[in-house]
Design a protein around this motif. Structure first.
Motif, PDB file in Angstrom:
ATOM      1  N   ALA A 216       0.935  -1.055  -0.002  1.00  0.00           N
ATOM      2  CA  ALA A 216      -0.063   0.028  -0.060  1.00  0.00           C
ATOM      3  C   ALA A 216       0.775   1.280  -0.066  1.00  0.00           C
ATOM      4  N   TYR A 217       2.003   1.189   0.792  1.00  0.00           N
ATOM      5  CA  TYR A 217       2.750   2.303   0.845  1.00  0.00           C
ATOM      6  C   TYR A 217       4.060   2.143   1.165  1.00  0.00           C
ATOM      7  N   VAL A 218       5.294   2.959   1.017  1.00  0.00           N
ATOM      8  CA  VAL A 218       6.544   2.791   1.467  1.00  0.00           C
ATOM      9  C   VAL A 218       6.979   4.188   2.011  1.00  0.00           C
ATOM     10  N   ILE A 219       6.936   4.072   3.422  1.00  0.00           N
ATOM     11  CA  ILE A 219       7.267   5.536   4.186  1.00  0.00           C
ATOM     12  C   ILE A 219       9.000   5.351   4.523  1.00  0.00           C
ATOM     13  N   HIS A 220       9.514   6.187   4.105  1.00  0.00           N
ATOM     14  CA  HIS A 220      11.003   6.450   4.629  1.00  0.00           C
ATOM     15  C   HIS A 220      11.309   6.875   6.048  1.00  0.00           C
ATOM     16  N   THR A 221      12.278   6.043   6.726  1.00  0.00           N
ATOM     17  CA  THR A 221      12.808   6.729   7.810  1.00  0.00           C
ATOM     18  C   THR A 221      14.016   6.974   8.007  1.00  0.00           C
ATOM     19  N   SER A 222      14.740   7.501   8.998  1.00  0.00           N
ATOM     20  CA  SER A 222      16.204   7.341   8.990  1.00  0.00           C
ATOM     21  C   SER A 222      16.967   6.359   8.938  1.00  0.00           C
ATOM     22  N   GLY A 223      18.118   6.342   8.222  1.00  0.00           N
ATOM     23  CA  GLY A 223      18.656   4.808   8.128  1.00  0.00           C
ATOM     24  C   GLY A 223      20.249   4.718   8.899  1.00  0.00           C
ATOM     25  N   SER A 224      20.295   3.692   9.482  1.00  0.00           N
ATOM     26  CA  SER A 224      21.757   3.581  10.153  1.00  0.00           C
ATOM     27  C   SER A 224      22.858   3.615   9.257  1.00  0.00           C
ATOM     28  N   THR A 225      22.474   3.597   7.971  1.00  0.00           N
ATOM     29  CA  THR A 225      23.623   3.111   6.969  1.00  0.00           C
ATOM     30  C   THR A 225      24.252   4.374   6.223  1.00  0.00           C
ATOM     31  N   GLY A 226      23.687   5.342   6.547  1.00  0.00           N
ATOM     32  CA  GLY A 226      23.634   6.870   6.187  1.00  0.00           C
ATOM     33  C   GLY A 226      22.641   7.299   5.226  1.00  0.00           C
ATOM     34  N   VAL A 227      21.779   6.247   4.760  1.00  0.00           N
ATOM     35  CA  VAL A 227      20.931   6.487   3.714  1.00  0.00           C
ATOM     36  C   VAL A 227      19.454   6.209   4.498  1.00  0.00           C
ATOM     37  N   PRO A 228      18.261   6.958   3.911  1.00  0.00           N
ATOM     38  CA  PRO A 228      17.125   6.617   4.475  1.00  0.00           C
ATOM     39  C   PRO A 228      16.603   5.012   4.235  1.00  0.00           C
ATOM     40  N   LYS A 229      15.705   4.594   4.669  1.00  0.00           N
ATOM     41  CA  LYS A 229      15.227   3.174   4.423  1.00  0.00           C
ATOM     42  C   LYS A 229      13.794   3.142   4.418  1.00  0.00           C
ATOM     43  N   GLY A 230      13.283   2.698   3.136  1.00  0.00           N
ATOM     44  CA  GLY A 230      11.717   2.600   3.047  1.00  0.00           C
ATOM     45  C   GLY A 230      11.133   1.343   3.525  1.00  0.00           C
TER      46      GLY A 230
ATOM     47  N   GLY B 225       0.947  -6.314  33.439  1.00  0.00           N
ATOM     48  CA  GLY B 225       0.710  -6.248  31.910  1.00  0.00           C
ATOM     49  C   GLY B 225       1.040  -4.852  31.361  1.00  0.00           C
ATOM     50  N   LEU B 226       1.319  -3.903  31.741  1.00  0.00           N
ATOM     51  CA  LEU B 226       1.727  -2.602  31.313  1.00  0.00           C
ATOM     52  C   LEU B 226       3.030  -2.511  30.962  1.00  0.00           C
ATOM     53  N   LEU B 227       3.331  -2.180  29.624  1.00  0.00           N
ATOM     54  CA  LEU B 227       4.838  -1.876  28.918  1.00  0.00           C
ATOM     55  C   LEU B 227       5.318  -0.452  29.261  1.00  0.00           C
ATOM     56  N   GLU B 228       6.291  -0.558  29.778  1.00  0.00           N
ATOM     57  CA  GLU B 228       7.315   0.664  29.960  1.00  0.00           C
ATOM     58  C   GLU B 228       8.381   0.722  29.020  1.00  0.00           C
ATOM     59  N   VAL B 229       8.550   1.886  28.290  1.00  0.00           N
ATOM     60  CA  VAL B 229       9.863   1.955  27.434  1.00  0.00           C
ATOM     61  C   VAL B 229      10.986   2.682  28.561  1.00  0.00           C
ATOM     62  N   LEU B 230      12.174   2.093  28.396  1.00  0.00           N
ATOM     63  CA  LEU B 230      13.305   2.797  29.376  1.00  0.00           C
ATOM     64  C   LEU B 230      14.218   3.293  28.367  1.00  0.00           C
ATOM     65  N   GLY B 231      14.530   3.027  27.115  1.00  0.00           N
ATOM     66  CA  GLY B 231      15.422   3.543  26.379  1.00  0.00           C
ATOM     67  C   GLY B 231      15.784   2.552  25.286  1.00  0.00           C
ATOM     68  N   ARG B 232      16.691   2.946  24.728  1.00  0.00           N
ATOM     69  CA  ARG B 232      17.254   2.314  23.271  1.00  0.00           C
ATOM     70  C   ARG B 232      18.413   1.371  23.355  1.00  0.00           C
ATOM     71  N   ALA B 233      18.524   0.285  22.694  1.00  0.00           N
ATOM     72  CA  ALA B 233      19.760  -0.661  22.794  1.00  0.00           C
ATOM     73  C   ALA B 233      20.593  -0.273  21.585  1.00  0.00           C
ATOM     74  N   ASP B 234      20.242   0.766  20.851  1.00  0.00           N
ATOM     75  CA  ASP B 234      21.177   1.050  19.714  1.00  0.00           C
ATOM     76  C   ASP B 234      21.456   2.609  19.712  1.00  0.00           C
ATOM     77  N   GLU B 235      21.775   3.024  18.562  1.00  0.00           N
ATOM     78  CA  GLU B 235      22.168   4.436  18.350  1.00  0.00           C
ATOM     79  C   GLU B 235      21.085   5.189  17.721  1.00  0.00           C
ATOM     80  N   GLN B 236      19.787   5.284  18.016  1.00  0.00           N
ATOM     81  CA  GLN B 236      18.749   5.810  17.710  1.00  0.00           C
ATOM     82  C   GLN B 236      18.108   6.633  18.477  1.00  0.00           C
TER      83      GLN B 236
END
Length: 595
Positions: free
Chosen positions: A150-164, A391-402
């Motif tokens: 249906a669609y391709v939306i681009h986000t920031s890419g870790s390789t230096g270019v956006p990824k769809g 059962g509630l989910l809590e987000v604490l941070g990132r495991a990568d460099e995003q």
């Protein structure tokens, strides 16, 4: 719903309620029948140009009802829409189009006049019904299956270019038909998000697939006064606000949500104070915390909050939506006990097909699901979370460099790659820092290759390569980049940016009002000094900080200056001119008096 496609269900809605209003923008209205027929005509035009099953068609248009017509037409022709943001640098747009081999680009007259990226074999201007009269209003009858893109939306890419991120009709339908939308709370939705970002999936398909109305704001920047006016004029019942925008709006005017039945918020840490302000000021309102990613079709979890609300800790992001399964896993993909911390993996409804034309990245993030049926996948979110006993989910941070900036995902590696292309930079690093106002900003660090390095062109260089939300707010020269014992960049050891000032020699204020404005600029930018000719955005100002500043100025000076006017004149001198003849500076009011 009986059709396997998004547009097929909209067509069914048009047959059931042909005279219901599908789109509203100012005084302009488009019924479901008119929307469907106009999209049919454009779909026939696209078919002539060779658009067929899963052909990616790029869309580069200003915010308008024609954007929705264009998107529907692409789907009716069998293609998938690939949205571009007008704030993207042309080089970024061209790179995206080249990678996806886009044969057709849809534009409007305004974007075409500013210049469009090269690459598409055909550029078609979409402007109301102009040029569509020769084409039939009947459905083109192109068969589309649920598993088609249906669609391709681009986000920031870790390789230096956006990824769809490539999403199918089936997954988008799964989101739009989730049970949380039942009850009519999203009957009239305000489409604040740029259509090139994933929140547009909610703003487009939830109202259209439930017979509701999309309210399209006018072209220009969004500010507090405009949100209040649109909510009142369009009788908005549902709206999504990123966590940062939600916080700014509630600080300035919690009553702006009057009449709204449900506010969705997320994309970053949700401020408990903002939730309380919203619920205290608006009887009957539901604030729903949302969590997800483009790769899982926008939203995967939710948590409704109602008055009375008193938070005793961070706002959780809730429980899984229909058909979604959450897995909190350790490094060996073993499930973490309740209350433990692990990386969130998501399976079930919503998983995208993968990254368009990037099987390597797809295999890295979409992995085999050891808890599901053979062949089932799960998405590695990269988020560190805790799943409580309730059962509630809590987000604490990132495991990568995003990091998240203004609600948008930013891969630091992509910003670093753009920075490293500047002549004379030997090493580059970027980090996300939280300002005193609670906004996350990017700070760029660089090591010059030799003597005579000229840093004055850094901001212009970056503006040509990355969109505004990926622009560093400060550029810091360092002698060397700190490293961990194993030789990797140690982002935590990067120096905190100190108070900066505008360019040396910047003119001092000429009157008392300009002195007040200079102080307000410096406070919003968290810098030491601002001259009357210094651009707010050249000094690292971001959209949320600009919105907060303009709200403060409107209140302090009793003016109707808009944020769009400020974007055209982003200096103290320019803003002073917008305020009219200078009188005595206003008396500073307390926080309570401002409210």
């Amino acid at each position: 719903m009986t059709s396997p496609s998004l547009h097929g269900n909209v067509a069914e809605q048009a047959r059931r309620t042909p005279h219901a209003i599908a789109l509203s923008s100012g005084g302009y209205r488009l019924t479901y029948r008119e929307l469907d027929e106009r999209a049919n005509r454009l779909a026939h035009r696209l078919g002539e140009l060779g658009v067929s099953a899963e052909t990616p068609v790029a869309v580069l248009m200003e915010r308008s009802v024609d954007v929705v017509v264009a998107i529907l037409a692409i789907l009716k022709a069998g293609g998938c829409y690939l949205p571009l943001h007008s704030a993207y640098p042309l080089e970024r747009m061209r790179s995206i189009m080249d990678h996806c081999a886009v044969p057709v680009l849809l534009v409007d007259e305004e974007t075409r006049g500013r210049g469009v990226p090269q690459g598409a074999a055909a550029v078609v201007t979409v402007e109301g019904e102009k040029g569509l009269a020769p084409y039939p209003a009947s459905d083109p009858g192109v068969p589309v299956e649920a598993a088609q893109l249906a669609y391709v939306i681009h986000t920031s890419g870790s390789t230096g270019v956006p990824k769809g991120v490539a999403v199918t009709h089936q997954e988008a339908l799964g989101l739009a038909l989730d049970s949380i939308w039942e009850g009519g709370r999203h009957e009239r939705v305000l489409a604040l998000a740029p259509y090139a970002f994933n929140v547009s999936t909610y703003e487009l398909w939830v109202p259209l697939l439930h017979g509701g109305t999309i309210a399209v704001p006018p072209v220009g920047e969004i500010d507090v006064a405009l949100v209040r006016r649109l909510i009142a004029e369009e009788r908005i019942t549902g709206v999504h606000l990123t966590a940062g925008l939600f916080r700014v709006l509630m600080e300035a005017d919690p009553g702006c949500l009057a009449g709204v039945r449900e506010v969705l918020t997320g994309g970053d840490v949700i401020a408990p104070a903002a939730v309380r302000q919203a619920l205290d000021a608006n009887a009957g309102l539901v604030v729903r915390a949302m969590y997800g990613a483009t790769e899982v079709t926008l939203f995967s979890t939710h948590l409704p909050m109602t008055a009375p609300y008193r938070a005793d800790g961070p706002v959780a992001v809730g429980r899984a939506m229909d058909g979604v399964r959450l897995h909190v896993l350790d490094e060996d993909l073993n499930e973490v006990a309740a209350g433990g911390v692990g990386e969130l993996h998501i399976s079930g409804r919503g998983l995208a097909r993968g990254y368009f034309g990037r099987p390597d990245l797809t295999a890295e993030r979409f992995v085999a699901n050891p808890f599901g049926a053979p062949g089932e996948r799960m998405y590695r979110t990269g988020d560190l979370v805790r799943l409580g006993g309730d059962g509630l989910l809590e987000v604490l941070g990132r495991a990568d460099e995003q990091v998240k900036v203004s609600g948008f995902r930013v891969e630091l590696a992509e910003v670093e790659a753009a920075l490293a292309r500047y002549p004379g930079i030997a090493q580059a690093a970027v980090a996300g820092v939280v300002s005193a106002a609670g906004d996350r900003r990017l700070v760029a660090y660089y090591v010059a290759a030799g003597e005579g390095f000229e840093a004055a062109g850094l901001r212009a260089h970056m503006a040509g390569l990355v969109p505004g939300f990926m622009m560093p707010s400060a550029f810091v020269a360092v002698a060397e980049l700190p490293l961990t014992p194993n030789g990797k960049l140690d982002r935590r050891a990067l120096p905190q940016p100190g108070p900066e000032s505008g360019p040396a020699g910047g003119r001092e204020p000429l009157n008392e009002r300009q002195r007040t404005l200079c102080a307000l600029f410096a406070e919003a930018l968290e810098v030491g000094r601002v001259g009357i000719d210094d651009s707010f955005f050249d000094l690292g100002g971001q959209s949320l900080a600009a919105m907060r500043l303009i709200s403060r100025i409107r209140s302090l000076f009793d003016t109707d200056v808009t944020i769009t006017q400020f974007f055209d004149a982003p200096t103290v001198l320019g803003l002073d001119g917008l305020l009219g003849p200078a009188g005595p500076a206003p008396e500073e009011r307390t926080e309570g008096e401002r409210r």
